[in-house]
Design a protein around this motif. Structure first.
Motif, mmCIF file in Angstrom:
data_model
loop_
_atom_site.group_PDB
_atom_site.id
_atom_site.type_symbol
_atom_site.label_atom_id
_atom_site.label_comp_id
_atom_site.label_asym_id
_atom_site.label_seq_id
_atom_site.Cartn_x
_atom_site.Cartn_y
_atom_site.Cartn_z
ATOM 1 N N PHE A 500 -17.395 -6.678 3.252
ATOM 2 C CA PHE A 500 -17.386 -7.436 1.970
ATOM 3 C C PHE A 500 -17.783 -6.593 1.047
ATOM 4 C CE2 PHE A 500 -21.759 -4.607 3.137
ATOM 5 C CZ PHE A 500 -21.899 -4.569 2.575
ATOM 6 N N VAL A 501 -17.259 -7.759 -0.357
ATOM 7 C CA VAL A 501 -17.181 -7.049 -1.560
ATOM 8 C C VAL A 501 -18.055 -6.834 -2.550
ATOM 9 C CG1 VAL A 501 -15.478 -6.578 -3.266
ATOM 10 C CG2 VAL A 501 -15.127 -6.717 -1.334
ATOM 11 N N ILE A 511 -24.412 -11.222 -8.648
ATOM 12 C CA ILE A 511 -23.395 -12.289 -8.969
ATOM 13 C C ILE A 511 -21.685 -12.802 -8.669
ATOM 14 C CG2 ILE A 511 -22.219 -12.184 -11.279
ATOM 15 C CD1 ILE A 511 -23.890 -9.650 -12.336
ATOM 16 N N ALA A 512 -21.378 -12.043 -8.044
ATOM 17 C CA ALA A 512 -20.259 -13.008 -7.047
ATOM 18 C C ALA A 512 -19.832 -12.200 -5.717
ATOM 19 C CB ALA A 512 -19.092 -12.313 -7.624
ATOM 20 N N GLN A 513 -19.351 -12.233 -4.751
ATOM 21 C CA GLN A 513 -18.975 -11.980 -3.588
ATOM 22 C C GLN A 513 -17.784 -12.443 -3.105
ATOM 23 O OE1 GLN A 513 -22.779 -13.622 -1.530
ATOM 24 N NE2 GLN A 513 -21.958 -13.370 0.160
ATOM 25 N N HIS A 541 -14.307 -13.410 -7.939
ATOM 26 C CA HIS A 541 -14.270 -15.155 -8.462
ATOM 27 C C HIS A 541 -15.751 -14.682 -8.991
ATOM 28 C CE1 HIS A 541 -9.926 -16.437 -8.284
ATOM 29 N NE2 HIS A 541 -10.089 -15.835 -6.952
ATOM 30 N N VAL A 542 -16.206 -14.308 -11.028
ATOM 31 C CA VAL A 542 -17.098 -14.631 -11.154
ATOM 32 C C VAL A 542 -16.998 -16.020 -11.476
ATOM 33 C CG1 VAL A 542 -18.512 -14.201 -13.204
ATOM 34 C CG2 VAL A 542 -16.991 -12.296 -11.845
ATOM 35 N N GLN A 555 -19.857 -3.214 -5.081
ATOM 36 C CA GLN A 555 -20.343 -2.583 -4.125
ATOM 37 C C GLN A 555 -19.931 -3.610 -3.022
ATOM 38 O OE1 GLN A 555 -25.055 -1.778 -2.966
ATOM 39 N NE2 GLN A 555 -24.753 -3.574 -2.014
ATOM 40 N N VAL A 556 -19.606 -2.271 -2.035
ATOM 41 C CA VAL A 556 -19.051 -2.966 -0.668
ATOM 42 C C VAL A 556 -19.251 -2.592 0.404
ATOM 43 C CG1 VAL A 556 -16.803 -2.798 -2.490
ATOM 44 C CG2 VAL A 556 -17.216 -0.574 -0.824
#
Length: 727
Positions: A500-501, A511-513, A541-542, A555-556
């Motif tokens: 995951f990022v 915000i995005a993932q 992608h935001v 965060q990853v």
């Protein structure tokens, strides 16, 4: 051997080589419906009978006639296979992410692991044997297209070569030639029937032609149901010949012979369908199982589906998630438009006009058949359904182009088209298809030592994060953050771990993932070898609806889907990398939007009074709407707080008003401020939650959200996430 034969032999050799390359580059089951076609073949092999349409369990393409699958069983039946006929490979849940983009990011629907990795044993060998059989069937279709061209232009073999090239080097035709698919033999039967019909026009009808057409038509009916439409060019050919000779008995005799022979060959299939499903075609059951709908009132499906139909005729690989670059489709469209212009140039001999009428009739008939299918089936806009008319269409395109050129250089047209089509086919193979399914390259020792931003964090005993790169530290909503992670395998594992990022706000909201199996879906952890290092670039992608301005950080981490995150030696289940600023886009209203609801009302902005709340708290949401046209009805606006399974944890559903004026009284261009209170259920568990908004009439469906290209994006817009936390 004369020059024309040598040229065609070279073209056919190039086709076979490319089709084999396409078959080897594409992992098994990735072409459209291939796994269901393979199940049909395996069902015949294992059970010795035909599969029956059913909604239970994994499906085969049981609604299709059996000829192609019987041939597949014949060539692959002796291969020992361990898997059950209806086994289900491990799916990649991320394969639909960014479906319309040309990229190498999660384009595989299945994880390439276990039996799918071994090409030439077991189930893999079965798939490749049937694929290579399909390559040979495609070669016959290409050869018949060439013969069509030679019959149309006996003295201009170069034009026939160009027509054959448009079939042979069509990237979609090559892709499905290298797959288990009955669409390629459908093209074969379309070309074969047309070839005999053209010879009927030249030589006149006789019993031999009647019997040949009856046999071809019967075999076509045992391949795909929509090949029944070939009856139209057959009737047209007989009618043209009867009209010119004023001898109508041949039409009646030919029709009787063709119907009798075709019935003897394929009639049993239609009787079986009648017994099983109460319908000779079996389409009633197909509609029931595959979400069919009545044709009436679905003209929007044609408008929406035409671009996809055109694109997928030339190349949208897999299940459509692998498009070519847009200029390719536009370029082919320009070429075909030029060919159409060529038909405005007068002057053709009478016999050639008859041939062109026959080819044009075939093309139009199958376009209409596919249009009807688009009306009744959500998945009807597939260019491969036009393959029976592809030989006819290709010959027509070449002739139209030839009419725009001086006679002395017409002979170069076929060569030019052949080279251009070959270039397109190679580009699609090495520039799109191959990279999409290739595993990431391992890093050398020197590259491992020089990775940027070194971290050296181990997640369990599975993988080590060596370092990272982030492309930008400032973005606006709608843009993308590229995060490259450098991984090194620590040990083998029997589990499919994922990455995951996250892009998280400093206030605590998401915000995005981006989630993915390693290698962007192409390198599952069950295939890892210890010590291998590789780089993955994740495109985060935001969303256009992301809240701004904002400050976030990347965060990853590593996790087992449905299970726990892996932790580092110091107990962390995620690694924080770097900060990213989310800047506000230019606009008059907060968080500017361009969400078009039904081409009537547009959401142009929104605002939240808070983004982190506790269970039972209320969130203030302000929406800014603008009227695009005079609304016909009074719409209600809804705003919901959604959980992971679309549970509703807060609801606001009230008329959309400006003062006391409902939407039917709004002026065009009027901006309306809509303030809503979303009161969360006191039982709302901690976590991240979406806010969805949309419009609907009092008793009617929701208004669709329409993209700039005209296609529907659903019936809601998801705004910024909020976070529910317990202090």
């Amino acid at each position: 051997m004369d020059r024309s034969r040598i040229s065609f032999a070279v073209l056919l050799t190039a086709y076979v080589a490319l089709a084999l390359a396409y078959s080897l580059v594409t992992p098994i089951y990735e072409p459209t419906d291939e796994i269901r076609h393979v199940r049909y073949v395996r069902h015949l092999t294992v059970y010795g009978g035909l599969p029956v349409q059913s909604g239970e369990g994994p499906r085969a393409q049981s609604h299709h006639p059996p000829l192609y699958y019987a041939l597949g069983a014949l060539v692959s039946g002796r291969v020992p296979v361990d898997q059950d006929v209806y086994y289900e490979p491990v799916r990649n849940p991320h394969w639909t992410d960014r479906h319309d983009e040309v990229s190498v990011d999660n384009k595989n629907q299945y994880l390439i692991t276990g039996p799918e990795r071994f090409r030439f044993t077991g189930i893999g060998l079965v798939v490749y044997l049937v694929r290579w059989m399909t390559v040979l069937l495609g070669a016959v279709a290409v050869g018949l297209t060439y013969r069509l061209g030679r019959d149309v232009w006996p003295t201009q073999p170069a034009l026939a070569l160009g027509g054959a090239a448009l079939v042979a080097f069509n990237p979609q035709f090559l892709h499905l030639s290298g797959a288990v698919s009955n669409d390629v033999p459908a093209a074969l039967w379309g070309a074969a029937v047309l070839l005999v019909c053209l010879r009927l026009l030249r030589r006149g009808p006789d019993l031999r032609i009647d019997l040949t057409l009856g046999a071809l038509y019967g075999l076509a009916l045992l391949t795909k149901l929509h090949l029944a439409a070939l009856v139209v060019p057959i009737v047209v050919a007989y009618a043209i010949r009867a009209w010119s000779s004023r001898e109508w008995r041949s039409l009646v005799r030919g029709g009787a012979v063709i119907l009798t022979v075709a019935t003897l060959i394929s009639g049993w299939w239609f009787w079986r369908n009648h017994v099983l499903y109460g319908d000779p075609t079996g389409m009633t059951k197909v509609s029931e199982l595959w979400a069919g709908r009545p044709a009436a009132g679905n003209w929007w499906a044609l408008r929406q589906g035409l671009p996809y139909l055109w694109n997928s005729l030339w190349g949208r690989f897999g299940y459509g998630q692998l498009p070519l670059h847009q200029p390719v489709y536009q370029g082919v469209l320009v070429l075909c438009a030029l060919a159409l212009v060529g038909y405005l140039v007068h002057g053709s001999d009478r016999l050639l006009v008859r041939s062109l009428v026959l080819l044009g009739t075939t093309t139009v008939v199958f376009v209409l058949v596919v249009f009807y299918y688009m009306l009744i089936q959500p998945a009807g806009a597939m260019g491969r359904f036009l393959f029976p008319a592809l030989p006819a269409f290709s010959v027509l395109v070449i002739y139209g182009l030839s009419r725009l050129l001086p006679g002395r250089i017409t002979s170069y047209l076929g060569v030019g088209v052949s080279v251009s089509a070959l270039t397109l086919a190679v580009y699609a193979l090495v520039g799109v298809l191959g990279p999409a399914f290739a595993s990431p390259r391992s890093m050398s020792a020197s590259k491992i030592r020089s990775v940027p931003n070194p971290i050296d964090a181990e997640f369990g005993d599975v993988v080590r994060l060596l370092g990272y790169e982030v492309t930008s530290d400032r973005v606006v909503p709608g843009e993308m953050v590229e995060v490259t992670l450098y991984w090194q395998v620590l040990s083998r594992t029997d589990h499919h771990h994922a990455v995951f990022v996250h892009l998280l706000s400093d206030v605590g909201t998401m915000i995005a993932q981006r989630d993915s199996y390693p290698g962007l879906g192409r390198y599952p952890t069950t295939t890892w070898e210890p010590g291998v290092a590789f780089a993955d670039t994740y495109r985060v992608h935001v969303p256009q609806t992301a809240y701004s301005p904002d400050t976030g950080y990347v965060q990853v981490g590593f996790y087992l889907p449905g299970g726990q995150r892996l932790t580092t030696d110091d107990g962390r289940d995620a690694i924080r990398l770097t900060s990213v600023e989310i800047d506000s886009p230019a606009g008059e209203f907060p968080n500017p939007q361009e969400a078009n609801f039904g081409r009537e009302i547009e959401l142009i902005g929104y605002e939240l009074d808070r983004r982190v709340v506790q269970p039972g708290d209320a969130v203030g949401l302000t929406l800014y709407w603008r009227g695009l046209v005079p609304a016909e009805v009074d719409y209600r606006g809804f705003a919901h707080v959604l959980g992971a399974e679309n549970q509703l944890w807060a609801i606001s559903n009230t008329p959309l008003l400006e003062g006391s004026s409902a939407t039917s009284q709004w002026r065009v261009g009027q901006v309306v401020t809509d303030t809503r209170i979303l009161s969360l259920d006191p039982a709302t568990p901690p976590g991240f939650y979406d806010i969805e908004v949309g419009l609907h009439s009092e008793d009617g469906p929701r208004l669709p959200v329409i993209a700039q290209g005209g296609h529907h994006l659903g019936s809601r817009v998801l705004l910024s996430k909020i976070r529910v936390a317990i202090e």
